[in-house]
Enzyme design. Structure first.
Site, mmCIF file in Angstrom:
data_model
loop_
_atom_site.group_PDB
_atom_site.id
_atom_site.type_symbol
_atom_site.label_atom_id
_atom_site.label_comp_id
_atom_site.label_asym_id
_atom_site.label_seq_id
_atom_site.Cartn_x
_atom_site.Cartn_y
_atom_site.Cartn_z
ATOM 1 N N ASP A 162 0.857 -1.001 0.091
ATOM 2 C CA ASP A 162 0.014 -0.192 -0.071
ATOM 3 C C ASP A 162 0.800 1.244 -0.039
ATOM 4 O O ASP A 162 1.428 1.581 1.019
ATOM 5 C CB ASP A 162 -1.077 -0.120 1.353
ATOM 6 N N ASP B 69 -17.353 4.577 -0.228
ATOM 7 C CA ASP B 69 -16.102 4.274 0.325
ATOM 8 C C ASP B 69 -16.432 3.725 1.951
ATOM 9 O O ASP B 69 -17.485 3.898 2.585
ATOM 10 C CB ASP B 69 -15.270 5.374 0.240
ATOM 11 N N ARG C 43 -7.799 -3.828 -5.200
ATOM 12 C CA ARG C 43 -6.392 -3.064 -5.410
ATOM 13 C C ARG C 43 -5.243 -4.193 -5.597
ATOM 14 O O ARG C 43 -4.674 -3.913 -6.298
ATOM 15 C CB ARG C 43 -6.438 -2.418 -4.150
ATOM 16 N N HIS D 243 -12.633 9.037 -9.261
ATOM 17 C CA HIS D 243 -12.236 8.809 -7.558
ATOM 18 C C HIS D 243 -11.569 9.847 -7.158
ATOM 19 O O HIS D 243 -10.895 10.639 -7.693
ATOM 20 C CB HIS D 243 -11.674 7.478 -7.461
ATOM 21 N N ASP E 242 -10.727 -3.385 -1.083
ATOM 22 C CA ASP E 242 -9.613 -2.522 -1.000
ATOM 23 C C ASP E 242 -8.620 -2.929 0.170
ATOM 24 O O ASP E 242 -8.796 -3.713 0.759
ATOM 25 C CB ASP E 242 -10.170 -1.180 -0.642
ATOM 26 N N ASP F 225 -3.703 4.767 -5.808
ATOM 27 C CA ASP F 225 -3.713 5.804 -5.359
ATOM 28 C C ASP F 225 -2.987 6.907 -6.027
ATOM 29 O O ASP F 225 -1.691 7.131 -5.658
ATOM 30 C CB ASP F 225 -3.478 6.179 -3.578
HETATM 31 C C1 NOJ Z 1 -7.194 3.450 -0.418
HETATM 32 C C2 NOJ Z 1 -7.605 3.315 -1.546
HETATM 33 O O1 NOJ Z 1 -6.742 2.952 -2.539
HETATM 34 C C3 NOJ Z 1 -8.765 4.333 -1.905
HETATM 35 O O2 NOJ Z 1 -9.167 4.340 -3.188
HETATM 36 C C4 NOJ Z 1 -9.773 4.524 -0.743
HETATM 37 O O3 NOJ Z 1 -10.686 5.730 -1.181
HETATM 38 C C5 NOJ Z 1 -9.317 4.856 0.427
HETATM 39 N N1 NOJ Z 1 -8.262 3.322 0.750
HETATM 40 C C6 NOJ Z 1 -10.226 4.592 1.602
HETATM 41 O O4 NOJ Z 1 -10.998 3.661 1.645
#
Ligand code: NOJ
Length: 976
Positions: free
Chosen positions: A311, A458, A631, A705, A571, A647
């Site tokens: 991450d 989310d 992810r 997003h 996620d 992200d």
């Molecule tokens: C990480 C994710 O990559 C992102 O897209 C998401 O908005 C956040 N986590 C919060 O869940």
């Protein structure tokens, strides 16, 4: 170490402002096994293959491979596979510990093929799938060479970098002390190192490991009958004394620290690595996920590419750093063809890439075997290094790039055809605040006539980050909210992460704790880490009971407040552990079956999604196609749905890198992929947002997003011009949905992805081999997104076949471009250059609607773009857009063909679907002569109906209005 919420926010905001902190992630130098392998002495290899030990069976062969320095015997197993591939496995002959074999990546056990002993000499053996596709095993030094119809295509261990760290018992306290001395004095001090190994060798006493055949592999094979045996070993393998002490003293072998984290490494070193050269290939692609160019770069002067699911906040661009997913597959390509290597391993893996100037891989033996193979010119070489697990490698012999893709997806599977809504436009944000906000967003899309299929929720929609629940105040009536969405044909996606809040009132936590479902600490207690909910534990998806449990949670009577129109986002499944080493799980944590997290790390995220997939299948009674976004991913994740590139940031560079990132994923089997439109972090300037919508509309997964600290940026919030441009971009996506859908169907059939690098269709045009700004959708659309600020023109590379000159038609103006090479194309804010290939027919739906469901019965427009010879063809696939009925033949798959004044539609197979709609318009571009009359004839009728048309002589465009041709019948038009 516990973090409180403020501290967490501090960390997040810090990253938010600064970008990735590289110091939080290991370099090869800081990863002891990577460092050891990189330092491996090159030729001659320390390993020999004892060719006398050959034991040959119907579809596989076994040969002992021995490390002559440490006298450790290994078993090399060679398996012949159907569809031009070899698989090899290497492991200790009688190891102390079983190695983890990846179980969930292959779609099924691959079909094996007879193996042919083509030659057996003292210094080499040749095994073949046939006389052409073959493998040469050289004894001393050990190396493998593979051949296909293009000649010598792969060498393994040509540079002697093969190194296999066998499991061993740790020496006494002295050994530990020596490691410590080495660590304290400095790991690179060669004097310390030599001193340490000298003391170690002097004082250690060799322990014998029983040398027997590996019962695991032995049980899988059937020995041949006497007459079937082509040739097997007459002599027993040489007795090799086992030296169990080698390399005992290298720092990091028995324990390793990184920052404040300690890896206890109770089993010691277990890594392996080897070099693979690709003579004839001057490019290698694959090993996603990296924010880098599609063609992999030489890594000699930096870190290798890293495969370790992590991450990473605001990741660095044009970098080999690890990201959220890992697919250990490379494709090597030259002018003559392509080959692939699938390195099936789920542990942390590093991959060095080298540009070899020429020569280097042809041994004197090779010259003999291949009838005088000449030294290759400049070519690529890779060096794979994995921390643990089985060495399990597939060599895919192509010989073309599409063959390699088919071989790879034949092994790991394809993306099942998504529902139509899933390939339409998705609107996401962290977070839509409450059910009123959701209502407000989709109403505003309607007000502005902007199509929208899916709204996303989310983590804040849950009751305090307890997944499978709703915030009782903000989403008190989720069913009412769902009804409003469903009435408009829209869907909702909710997030379900795999970290579970340790709250004694939370039913999932209670169940997981009571049933022992969590990943365990080294002391056998439930592992506790830190993630969005605070203190969290992580279900162990390697336990089949956990997978079954997770699957059940999606049932309507468990996941309350949801309906069949709710789909899922998994996620943080790398898994993300905020207070863990490199923001993930410690490697010595324990999984079901006794595996260390080290062995299985890269596959954890895929198992989460697998369980979700089974859950959605069950709740849809195996009728509705699931949609899941993940992810994290691994080889085989394509079977469960979509992934996105995590992200990213609202920067032009992130928009630029999204193209090679999605292409790299596509050629590694992940067909359904996209990046956050607009960029997740930061606020995009308006022109960047516009350009991102235009690019995203032409990528397989199309979702906007944004981070919770960014300004709201739903497209209806902008000025009239911006709204208009974005509306048009989204509409372009919807107009092409029939084409996208056909491409996804064909991907399920063939494994060839919708989004393609140019070289997949023009494999001999070497100018296409390293392009990152242009690509194809299917074989018919060439797309060059505008990814530069304030651009008024962009350079577009037009590929062409060697044999014919391809004509490219601008999709808006029908202006034509012919000839291979770059052309400068003028753009304004409305335009991104998209061209249709002359020789193709593309189906579209041009009536603007609110969502894709409402377009289901809309009529088609067929765009026929003629090639130099006045011909064109294409395909169209139609079904109900949501169910699995197509697998029972409820679909239409037809071939459209235009030549010599006749346009015909013929079914390609036996599928039939009654509700297939009709054609309202046909546009023929490139028609040099105006026809006098056009007649239509529909199969089963005798009537020849005369059609109305108009012809623009200057542009050579013919438009047939309302031909009313049904797609559930075959038909043809005749031009007179
Ligand atoms: C990480 C994710 O990559 C992102 O897209 C998401 O908005 C956040 N986590 C919060 O869940």
């Amino acid at each position: 170490m516990r973090l409180n919420r403020n501290c967490l926010f501090f960390i997040l905001s810090f990253c938010y402002v600064k970008g990735v902190d590289k110091g939080n992630f290991k370099s090869c130098e800081q990863s002891s096994f990577c460092k050891r392998h990189r330092a491996t002495r090159e030729t001659p290899s320390a390993y020999i293959a004892d060719l006398k030990s050959l034991s040959l069976h119907k579809e596989r062969a076994f040969i002992d491979v021995i490390n002559v320095e440490a006298n450790i015997p290994l078993t090399l197993e060679i398996i012949a596979l159907h569809n031009y591939a070899f698989r090899i496995k290497i492991q200790e002959k009688n190891g102390l510990r079983k190695r983890y074999q990846v179980e969930n990546a292959l779609v099924r056990e691959p079909e094996t093929a007879p193996i042919i002993l083509l030659e057996k000499k003292d210094d080499h053996i040749v095994l073949g799938l046939d006389a052409v596709n073959r493998m040469v095993i050289q004894g001393n030094p050990f190396r493998l060479d593979l051949f296909n119809k293009n000649g010598h295509v792969i060498t393994m261990n040509g540079r002697g970098m093969f190194k296999f760290e066998h499991y061993r018992t740790r020496k006494t306290l002295l050994g530990k002390a020596i490691s410590k001395v080495a660590e304290v004095v400095g790991s690179s001090g060669s004097l310390t190192h030599r001193l340490a190994s000298w003391i170690g060798n002097l004082l250690s006493s060799p322990e014998e490991i029983p040398m027997e055949h590996n019962p695991e592999t032995d049980s899988q094979i059937e020995p041949l009958d006497a007459e079937e045996v082509q040739q097997t070993s007459e002599e027993p393998p040489a007795e090799v004394p086992v030296n169990n002490d080698a390399e005992e003293t290298e720092p990091g072998m028995w324990e390793e620290d990184y920052k404040s984290h300690h890896d206890s490494k109770p089993y010691g070193p277990s890594s392996f690595g080897v070099d693979l050269s690709f003579p004839g290939s001057n490019h290698v692609y694959g090993i996603p996920e990296h924010a880098d160019s599609l063609a992999l770069r030489d890594t000699l002067n930096g870190d290798p590419y890293r495969l370790y699911n992590l991450d990473v906040f605001e990741y660095e661009l044009w970098s080999p750093m690890a990201l959220y997913g890992a697919i250990p597959f490379v494709m090597a390509k030259g002018k003559e063809g392509a080959v692939g290597v699938y390195w099936q391993n789920a542990a942390e893996t590093w991959v060095d890439v080298r540009d070899v100037p020429g020569g280097g891989v042809v041994s004197s033996l090779m010259k003999l075997v291949s009838g005088g193979a000449s030294e290759p010119g400049p070519h690529k070489e890779v060096h794979f290094i994995s921390e643990s697990g089985l060495m399990d490698v597939f060599f895919l012999l192509g010989p073309g790039p599409k063959d390699v893709l088919q071989q790879y997806t034949g092994l790991t599977g394809v993306t099942p055809l998504p529902q139509m809504f899933a390939i339409a436009y998705h609107q996401c944000r962290w977070n839509y605040n409450d059910q009123e906000d959701v209502q407000f967003v989709h109403e505003n899309f309607d007000k502005e006539d902007m199509p929208l299929d899916v709204i996303w929720l989310d983590i804040e929609h849950t009751d305090n980050k307890k997944y499978f629940t709703w915030d009782p105040i903000k989403f008190s009536d989720s069913l009412g909210m769902m009804k409003n969405l469903s009435d408009k044909g829209r869907k909702l996606v909710t997030i379900v992460d795999p970290h579970i809040k340790r709250d004694s009132n939370y039913f999932i936590h209670k169940d997981c704790e009571a049933n022992g479902f969590y990943i365990k600490d080294t002391n056998g207690k439930d592992f506790e880490g830190w993630c969005w909910p605070g203190s969290s534990s992580y279900p162990d998806f390697f336990n089949p009971a956990v997978r079954e449990y997770w699957k059940e949670q999606y049932a309507f009577d468990k996941y309350h407040g949801t309906t069949k129109d709710v789909y899922i986002w998994n996620d943080m499944n790398e898994p993300s552990v905020f207070n863990g080493p490199e923001v993930t799980m410690h490697k010595d944590k324990l999984h079901h079956g006794g595996w260390e997290h080290r062995d299985v790390h890269n596959i954890y995220g895929m198992l989460v999604v697998d369980s979700t997939f089974q859950g959605l299948m069950a709740r849809g009674e195996n009728k509705l196609r699931p949609f899941i976004l993940s992810r994290s991913f691994f080889a085989g994740s394509q079977r469960y749905g979509a992934i996105w590139t995590g992200d990213n940031g609202a920067e032009w560079g992130h928009l630029q890198v999204s193209i090679p990132m999605v292409l790299s994923l596509s050629i590694a089997g992940m067909a359904f992929t996209g990046g956050d439109v607009g960029g997740f972090f930061k606020n995009p300037e308006t022109d960047l947002l516009i350009r991102w919508y235009q690019a995203g509309a032409y990528q397989p997964f199309f979702r906007a997003h944004a981070h919770e600290q960014t300004r709201r940026r739903e497209p209806y919030l902008y000025d009239e011009t911006t709204k208009d441009i974005i509306r048009q971009a989204i509409r372009q996506r919807y107009a092409l949905l029939p084409y996208w859908y056909t491409l996804f169907y064909e991907n399920e059939k063939t494994g060839i992805p919708p989004m393609r690098p140019l070289w997949l269709e023009y494999p001999k045009d070497s100018d296409t081999f390293a392009l990152d700004d242009v690509y194809l959708l299917g074989d018919s659309l060439l797309v060059r997104p505008v990814t530069e600020s304030k651009a008024t023109s962009v350079k577009v590379y037009f590929p062409s076949d060697e044999s014919a000159m391809t004509i490219w038609y601008d999709v808006e103006t029908y202006e034509t471009f012919t000839g291979r090479g770059y052309k400068s194309i003028e753009v304004d804010m409305y335009k991104i250059p998209v061209f249709q290939r002359g020789g193709s027919i593309i189906p579209k739906k041009l009536r603007p609607r609110r969502s894709s469901v409402l377009m289901q019965h809309d009529p088609y427009t067929l765009v026929v773009a003629l090639d130099e010879e006045g011909k064109a063809s294409g395909t169209l696939y139609i079904d109900d857009g949501e169910s699995f009925d197509y697998r029972e033949g409820k679909y239409v798959y037809g071939h459209l063909d235009y030549q010599r004044g006749k346009l015909s539609f013929r079914f390609l197979d036996a599928g039939r679907y009654s509700d297939a709609s009709w054609v309202e318009r046909i546009i023929v571009a490139g028609l040099r002569l105006k026809p006098h009359k056009i007649f239509a004839q529909i199969q089963g009728t005798k009537d020849h109906v005369e059609l109305d048309f108009k012809y623009e002589a200057k542009m050579h465009i013919l438009t047939i209005r309302k031909p009313k041709l049904p797609m559930n019948y075959e038909w043809h038009l005749q031009f007179y």
